[in-house]
Write an enzyme that holds these catalytic residues in place. Structure first.
Site, short mmCIF file in Angstrom:
data_model
loop_
_atom_site.label_atom_id
_atom_site.label_comp_id
_atom_site.label_asym_id
_atom_site.label_seq_id
_atom_site.Cartn_x
_atom_site.Cartn_y
_atom_site.Cartn_z
N THR A 205 0.83 -1.21 0.00
CA THR A 205 0.00 0.00 0.00
C THR A 205 0.86 1.26 0.00
OG1 THR A 205 -1.68 -1.22 1.24
CG2 THR A 205 -1.87 1.17 1.23
N GLU B 200 9.01 10.41 9.43
CA GLU B 200 7.82 11.26 9.54
C GLU B 200 6.52 10.46 9.42
OE1 GLU B 200 7.52 14.97 9.96
OE2 GLU B 200 5.79 13.84 10.61
N GLY C 282 0.21 9.50 10.08
CA GLY C 282 0.00 9.46 8.63
C GLY C 282 0.64 10.66 7.95
N ILE D 235 0.36 13.83 8.68
CA ILE D 235 0.54 15.04 9.52
C ILE D 235 2.03 15.23 9.83
CG2 ILE D 235 -0.06 16.15 11.71
CD1 ILE D 235 -2.45 14.21 11.91
N GLU E 284 -3.52 -2.18 9.81
CA GLU E 284 -2.26 -2.91 9.72
C GLU E 284 -2.51 -4.29 9.11
OE1 GLU E 284 0.85 -1.47 10.86
OE2 GLU E 284 -0.60 0.12 10.59
N ASP F 282 -0.48 -0.27 17.89
CA ASP F 282 0.01 0.71 16.91
C ASP F 282 0.10 2.11 17.56
OD1 ASP F 282 0.34 1.48 13.88
OD2 ASP F 282 -1.24 2.80 14.62
N LYS G 223 3.37 4.64 18.50
CA LYS G 223 3.40 6.04 18.04
C LYS G 223 3.59 7.00 19.21
CE LYS G 223 0.68 5.15 13.87
NZ LYS G 223 -0.67 4.96 13.35
N GLY H 168 -3.69 5.57 5.40
CA GLY H 168 -4.06 5.44 3.99
C GLY H 168 -2.85 5.64 3.10
N1 HSE Z 1 -2.99 1.22 10.78
C1 HSE Z 1 -2.49 2.55 10.97
C2 HSE Z 1 -3.67 3.43 11.38
C3 HSE Z 1 -1.86 3.05 9.71
O1 HSE Z 1 -4.82 2.99 11.22
O2 HSE Z 1 -3.45 4.52 11.89
C4 HSE Z 1 -1.16 4.38 9.84
O3 HSE Z 1 -0.08 4.31 10.73
#
Ligand code: HSE
Length: 404
Positions: A11, A124, A129, A131, A185, A196, A200, A298
């Site tokens: 992706t 980054e 995503g 941002i 994911e 996830d 982050k 995305g």
């Molecule tokens: N699976 C992650 C989300 C993708 O939904 O935020 C972006 O890091």
């Protein structure tokens, strides 16, 4: 000319190729160089796709090619991504990645390798995503002592919670939608269990506080226990439920961090961050409040952030620019020491009983849910809450933290 190699044509990888092809003129202008994709690495073949002409199956071709200046790692997962990235840095090639698992686990070592060689390891796209929050923390908010970061950091779960609250959709059906749209994911339990978001907030906190926060130290709870009934209560309260990653300075050198669903009031700047969007709230001692908002997951938003790193690396081929990162560990206080208010749903209990245990509480009754009620506690340490709630035992249906 700057030659790049893209590791992974999934992706994000196909998004990177698309972004560079779509905006090549403006990207080259901003980089001050012609950005040329020399290789794409993938185990698969893509018959009929022009990428086939530059597709390689063997990483040795890339790592041993002195013409490759920048390696773009968008494979995800720890291995072989970690080995490939480390070897690229050791070979003097800058690397950028969207891989939060890799950065959260091996960030200090990879950052150090880049620093020693005056090249770059940028990430980054690993948080938020599209941002530009990493860049902001590394180079814009440098006048501040940051004392809080709280964010909606996972697009998939935000999309799911939004759909659950507005359309009352079933958990599994919306998860499938999020997967089909390329948000989730490869293993979506990383999204719904909060792993996830955990990685982050670990990355963002490490940058913001200048000390490395190990993601394994962060208490993490996902959204799998959130029900449509919880959403009904939230609506009644004029609130909403969001999965937050949060960390805060609580004293000199002391911090807490957590990932969990929270009830948010309309006063919160994160209240209106809906759908697949992410929002990241930062508080600095001189800045005050700042909010970063945008597409959180995305193909193209993530690829946009990756390509921005490619441009930065092309502009700084022989200068390390990730200056806010330190490998010194950041220690967290125990979650039992963290203060907050707690929303609790109980059945087969009385208001008097609850008041006897918790003192002053806000009571919420829903006509649609007879036989139960909910209450919100006053501010207290989580350890105190846990001790007090024990006597209600299995009559507790749900507990959700309240973010004031
Ligand atoms: N699976 C992650 C989300 C993708 O939904 O935020 C972006 O890091």
């Amino acid at each position: 000319m700057i030659n790049i190699a893209v590791l992974g044509y999934g992706t994000v990888g196909s998004g990177v190729v698309e972004v560079i092809n779509t905006n090549h003129k403006s990207i080259n202008k901003r980089a001050g160089e012609d950005i040329h994709i020399k290789y794409v690495l993938d185990l698969r073949d893509f018959p009929g796709d022009p990428v086939q002409e530059i597709l390689v199956h063997d990483y040795e071709v890339i790592v041993n090619d002195p013409e490759v200046n920048i390696v773009v790692e968008v494979m995800g997962g720890i291995e072989p991504a970690y080995t490939f990235v480390k070897r690229a840095l050791l070979a003097g090639k800058s690397v950028c990645t969207s891989n939060k698992a890799l950065v959260a686990s091996h960030g200090p070592e990879l950052m150090e390798l880049a620093r020693e060689r005056d090249i770059n390891f940028l990430f980054e796209a690993s948080c938020g995503g599209g941002i530009p929050i990493i860049r902001a923390l590394n180079s814009s908010l440098t006048a501040d002592e940051i004392d809080e970061i709280t964010g909606i950091l996972n697009g998939t779960t935000n999309y799911m919670l939004y759909k659950m609250s507005t359309e009352g959709c079933e958990f599994d059906a919306i998860l499938k939608e999020a997967q089909a749209m390329g948000y989730a994911e490869a293993d979506p339990s990383a999204d719904v269990e909060g792993y996830d978001a955990c990685r982050k907030i670990a990355i963002l906190s490490s940058l913001a506080y200048g000390r490395f926060l190990n993601y394994e130290d962060i208490y993490t709870e996902g959204i799998t226990k959130i029900t449509p009934q919880d959403m009904e209560y939230a609506k009644e309260l004029g609130m909403t439920i969001k999965l937050l990653g949060t960390s805060r300075k609580v004293g000199e050198g002391t911090f807490y961090a957590m990932v969990a669903p929270f009830l948010l009031s309309q006063k919160s700047p994160l209240y209106s961050v809906n759908d697949v969007f992410n929002g990241i709230f930062v508080h600095g001692n001189v800045l005050g409040d700042a909010m970063f908002y945008g597409s959180g997951a995305g193909k193209l938003p993530t690829a946009s952030a990756v390509v921005a790193d490619v441009v930065d690396e092309a502009k700084h081929l022989h200068r390390n620019i990730m200056t806010n990162w330190s490998s010194r560990p950041l220690h967290l206080i125990e979650t039992d020491e963290v203060e907050g208010r707690f929303f609790v749903r109980v059945s087969a209990a009385t208001v008097e009983e609850v008041q006897k245990i918790f003192g002053k509480v806000q009571i919420i009754n829903l006509k649609s849910l007879p036989g139960e009620f909910a209450f919100i506690t006053e501010n207290m340490k989580q350890g105190e809450y846990k001790e007090k709630v024990q006597s209600l035992g299995s009559r507790v249906l749900t507990m959700i933290r309240v973010k004031d």
